[in-house]
Design an enzyme around this catalytic site. Structure first.
Site, PDB file in Angstrom:
ATOM      1  N   CYS A 175       0.870  -1.188   0.000  1.00  0.00           N
ATOM      2  CA  CYS A 175       0.000   0.000   0.000  1.00  0.00           C
ATOM      3  C   CYS A 175       0.903   1.234   0.000  1.00  0.00           C
ATOM      4  O   CYS A 175       2.072   1.132  -0.367  1.00  0.00           O
ATOM      5  CB  CYS A 175      -0.975  -0.026   1.178  1.00  0.00           C
ATOM      6  SG  CYS A 175      -0.196   0.011   2.810  1.00  0.00           S
TER       7      CYS A 175
ATOM      8  N   ASP B 248      -8.002   3.903   0.976  1.00  0.00           N
ATOM      9  CA  ASP B 248      -7.069   4.375   2.001  1.00  0.00           C
ATOM     10  C   ASP B 248      -7.877   4.925   3.185  1.00  0.00           C
ATOM     11  O   ASP B 248      -8.635   5.883   3.024  1.00  0.00           O
ATOM     12  CB  ASP B 248      -6.209   5.475   1.370  1.00  0.00           C
ATOM     13  CG  ASP B 248      -5.148   6.009   2.300  1.00  0.00           C
ATOM     14  OD1 ASP B 248      -5.202   5.717   3.505  1.00  0.00           O
ATOM     15  OD2 ASP B 248      -4.265   6.735   1.804  1.00  0.00           O
TER      16      ASP B 248
ATOM     17  N   ARG C  51      -3.380  -0.625   5.376  1.00  0.00           N
ATOM     18  CA  ARG C  51      -3.969  -1.685   4.538  1.00  0.00           C
ATOM     19  C   ARG C  51      -3.058  -2.902   4.351  1.00  0.00           C
ATOM     20  O   ARG C  51      -3.489  -4.041   4.557  1.00  0.00           O
ATOM     21  CB  ARG C  51      -4.363  -1.114   3.176  1.00  0.00           C
ATOM     22  CG  ARG C  51      -5.493  -0.107   3.262  1.00  0.00           C
ATOM     23  CD  ARG C  51      -5.618   0.701   1.984  1.00  0.00           C
ATOM     24  NE  ARG C  51      -4.457   1.570   1.785  1.00  0.00           N
ATOM     25  CZ  ARG C  51      -4.221   2.281   0.700  1.00  0.00           C
ATOM     26  NH1 ARG C  51      -5.072   2.220  -0.321  1.00  0.00           N
ATOM     27  NH2 ARG C  51      -3.158   3.063   0.612  1.00  0.00           N
ATOM     28  N   SER C  52      -1.797  -2.672   3.924  1.00  0.00           N
ATOM     29  CA  SER C  52      -0.965  -3.856   3.630  1.00  0.00           C
ATOM     30  C   SER C  52      -0.560  -4.640   4.880  1.00  0.00           C
ATOM     31  O   SER C  52      -0.509  -5.874   4.816  1.00  0.00           O
ATOM     32  CB  SER C  52       0.241  -3.505   2.748  1.00  0.00           C
ATOM     33  OG  SER C  52       1.103  -2.600   3.359  1.00  0.00           O
TER      34      SER C  52
END
Ligand code: 4NP
Length: 163
Positions: free
Chosen positions: A14, A130, A20-21
């Site tokens: 990300c 995001d 997120r990642s």
């Protein structure tokens, strides 16, 4: 899946590697462990940006993840590098901006395949939005989409590497 094969190496990417990642890293790692496939699939995450290198995931993200039973607290942010394209088999971007940044740095002889993570999800959306500048519902949305994509990714890897 045969344990004699080399492991499939998956990298989630990300922007900051703090929302997120790392969530995808923790959720997908949990599924791999539940399926007893840790010798067949390895998991990592990184960000395209350098602002958060060395930082743990965002507290709002770790709190929402913990409520669903995922512990992200040991993860630390790092920046994606050209070496990752030679190390990983699959590099999965959280949104189209991450994907275009990755495509711009991809070496011509790298081995990694690049895709959007949600290509593997049932949800009819392309991107994991995001959540950084939004409210708490954004973090729940990340978890819903990441759980969906992780289930699909595991099923896809099991079917392509079976036997
Ligand atoms: P992520 O979220 O890409 O999901 O980790 C963000 C984290 C930090 C920033 C932007 C997005 N930032 O601008 O610092």
């Amino acid at each position: 899946m045969s344990v004699k094969q080399k492991p499939v190496k998956v990298l989630f990417v990300c922007l900051g590697n703090i929302c997120r990642s790392p969530t995808a890293h923790g959720v997908f790692q949990g599924l791999v462990e539940q399926a007893s496939l840790t010798t067949c699939i390895t998991v990592d995450s990184a960000g395209t940006g350098d602002w958060h290198i060395g930082h743990p995931p965002d507290r709002r993200m770790t709190t929402s993840a913990k409520e669903r039973g995922y512990n992200l607290s040991s993860l630390r942010a790092r920046q994606v590098s050209v070496a990752d394209f030679y190390e990983f088999d699959l590099i999965l971007a959280m949104d189209n901006s991450n994907l275009s940044d990755l495509l711009a740095m991809q070496p011509s002889d790298g081995k990694a395949s690049l895709a959007l993570f949600l290509d593997y999800a049932d949800a009819a959306v392309e991107e994991v939005p995001d959540p950084y500048y939004g409210g708490p519902e954004g973090f729940e949305d990340v978890l819903d989409l990441v759980e969906d994509g992780s289930r699909g990714l595991l099923a896809a890897l099991q079917s392509t590497t079976a036997g």
